[in-house]
Design an enzyme around this catalytic site. Structure first.
Site, short mmCIF file in Angstrom:
data_model
loop_
_atom_site.label_atom_id
_atom_site.label_comp_id
_atom_site.label_asym_id
_atom_site.label_seq_id
_atom_site.Cartn_x
_atom_site.Cartn_y
_atom_site.Cartn_z
N GLU A 268 0.88 -1.17 0.00
CA GLU A 268 0.00 0.00 0.00
C GLU A 268 0.91 1.21 0.00
O GLU A 268 1.55 1.52 1.01
CB GLU A 268 -0.92 -0.04 1.23
CG GLU A 268 -2.10 0.90 1.12
CD GLU A 268 -1.81 2.25 1.75
OE1 GLU A 268 -1.46 3.18 0.98
OE2 GLU A 268 -1.90 2.36 2.97
N CYS A 303 -1.97 8.86 3.19
CA CYS A 303 -1.75 8.44 1.82
C CYS A 303 -2.96 8.72 0.93
O CYS A 303 -2.82 8.84 -0.28
CB CYS A 303 -1.38 6.96 1.77
SG CYS A 303 -2.58 5.90 2.60
#
Length: 518
Positions: A268, A303
């Site tokens: 990720e 993020c």
């Protein structure tokens, strides 16, 4: 908060003194005071952690328990975190710098919720199915034969991948325990967690809880490590899989290592998400989400932060003024104080990085509509004002690279086709959003944007549905049942289709479906 100095790693169900003498000092981003210390692993320490996880998987009970039996351990781990939420919230705010409110309502709640979720999922998790098939109707006019059988009788099982090396990101380190370890453990894997360097203290508390609840030795091991030892862990022959959250550059190196070793990984990675505002959206409805989902959450250290704000060219100046006022209204200050929205960045290096990007934006001809400096009066701590960059375009460095700070670029678009083009003009594809009066049309826009997650008229994270990126934003998925599947390998066990599978094998096992199955 009193200083917390750890002198051991959590390995094989107990605290084990390190072989080396290195350590990490934990410096509070709000005060620049040393608040703790954890040891830094040597290769011998990594070997010990992997050996513990390896033995627990190869010889221990954990992978041989049913998912429902493992669920009880996850639920007790969730209860242990829940019991220490108040303490953990203060530790997280002190070592990370996020507002205490965020630590209380998300950072400490998320791991409890995720572990309980995967426990519940484990109570009904099916890891086997019977496949009885006859594919002769798909073979045209061929009668087949012994070389290419048309029928099959198999038991399809899904088995845990093995030992997982898990690398959380610093911005949500404790939530990663639920997000990463929940699905891995319920699948039957064992794990080594490499704590985040700037803020490891809350994760070490998890080791204390594992010891208290009697988690079987070696199932979960916790170490601190510098880059060379972390790389050693990624490549360790005793590791079967890697789960990493962090920068695209580091993720690319891990992907290369795993590719070389033919080793699965879940990555990720970075994001540079676009929030698309269409002309029919009401500005007063959109502004709070644009502000909160860009600079207003964890000082932009997220993020999925919506850091490219795409607004209609005809409304550009109105949005620029309103967003600048909104960014400027966010309270920057001590994250322990009620009312603080934007705390400090996690390290001085991260603040320097943000300052560099804003300086580059100035040189590229952009306007700093608000912020762009260290806030006056906050001389201690790594604070930076929420910053809106206007007169920006999508080719600028600040619009293409992840900054990981309270900075957003305001970019004009000339209609939805242009907005979709700009949103997709990125090497990254983690998240995004669209704002429109027509919700159904918003879903049409969502299908056109190449990202792993997307929101319509909001910005939301669905922890029960898959999360991950397209393009250079990563590989694999976290959250929901899809996350568990990442940690399972599929095995087919077949017999002569003319014979019956043993009743002891098929009892209570569901039958597969699909063309040719019966």
């Amino acid at each position: 908060m009193t200083t917390i100095d750890h002198t051991a790693f959590f390995i094989n169900g107990a605290w084990r003194a390190p072989r080396g003498t290195g350590h990490f000092d934990v410096i509070s981003p709000r005060s620049q005071r040393r608040i703790g210390r954890v040891p830094a692993a040597s290769k011998e320490d990594i070997d010990a952690a992997v050996a513990a996880a390896r033995h627990a998987f190869d010889e221990g009970e954990w992978p041989r328990l049913t998912p429902a039996e493992r669920a009880g351990h996850l639920a007790r781990l969730a209860d242990g975190i829940e019991a220490r939420r108040a303490e953990l919230a203060e530790v997280i705010t002190e070592e990370l710098g996020c507002p205490l409110f965020l630590s209380q309502v998300y950072q400490t709640v998320s791991p409890v919720m995720s572990l309980n979720y995967y426990a519940e999922l484990g109570r009904s998790l099916q890891t086997a199915e019977v496949r009885i098939s006859d594919l002769s109707s798909f073979a045209g006019h061929s009668a087949g034969g012994s070389i290419i059988p048309m029928a099959g009788a198999s038991l399809v099982v899904r088995e845990p991948v093995g030992v997982v090396a898990s690398f959380p990101a610093y911005n949500f380190a404790l939530p990663a325990i639920g997000q990463k370890l929940g699905p891995a453990l319920i699948a039957g894997c064992t794990a080594i967690v490499k704590v985040t360097e700037p803020n490891p203290l809350a994760t070490f508390v998890v080791g204390e809880i594992c010891a208290e609840i009697g988690l079987p030795p070696g199932v979960l091991n916790i170490v601190g490590a510098r880059a060379p030892e972390s790389d050693y862990l990624v490549r360790h022959p005793g590791v079967d899989m890697v789960s990493f959250t962090g920068s695209t550059d580091v993720g690319a190196r891990i992907a290369a290592a795993c590719g070389e070793l033919i080793r699965p990984c879940v990555l990720e990675l970075g994001g540079k998400s676009a929030a698309i505002v269409l002309e029919d959206a009401k500005m007063e409805d959109v502004l709070p989400t644009l502000i909160g989902a860009s600079a207003g959450t964890n000082s932009g250290q997220s993020c999925v932060a919506q850091t490219r704000l795409l607004v209609p060219e005809s409304q550009y100046r109105a949005y620029a003024e309103a967003l600048a006022d909104g960014f400027a209204s966010l309270t920057v200050g001590d994250p322990m104080e009620a009312g603080t929205v934007v705390g400090p960045l996690v390290t001085s290096h991260q603040r320097d990085r943000v300052e560099t990007y804003v300086d580059v934006a100035r040189k590229e001809g952009a306007t700093i509509a608000c912020g762009g400096r260290r806030p006056p009066g906050l001389d201690r701590g790594w604070y930076y004002e929420p910053t809106l960059i206007t007169d920006a375009h999508n080719d600028m460095k600040v619009s293409r690279e992840e900054i990981f700070g309270p900075v957003a670029s305001l970019i004009p678009h000339r209609g939805e086709d242009d907005a979709v083009r700009i949103a997709n003009d990125s090497d990254l594809g983690l998240a995004g959003s669209v704002f429109t009066a027509d919700t159904a049309h918003g879903f049409e826009i969502a299908r056109r944007v190449r990202t792993g997650t997307f929101s319509v008229n909001t910005f939301a994270a669905d922890l029960g549905s898959p999360f991950g990126g397209f393009k250079k934003s990563g590989l694999g998925r976290e959250h929901g049942p899809d996350a568990v599947r990442e940690y399972l390998l599929t095995k087919t066990i077949s017999i002569d289709p003319g014979h019956e599978l043993p009743a002891s094998v098929t009892e209570g096992v569901p039958r597969g479906t699909g063309p040719g199955t019966r």
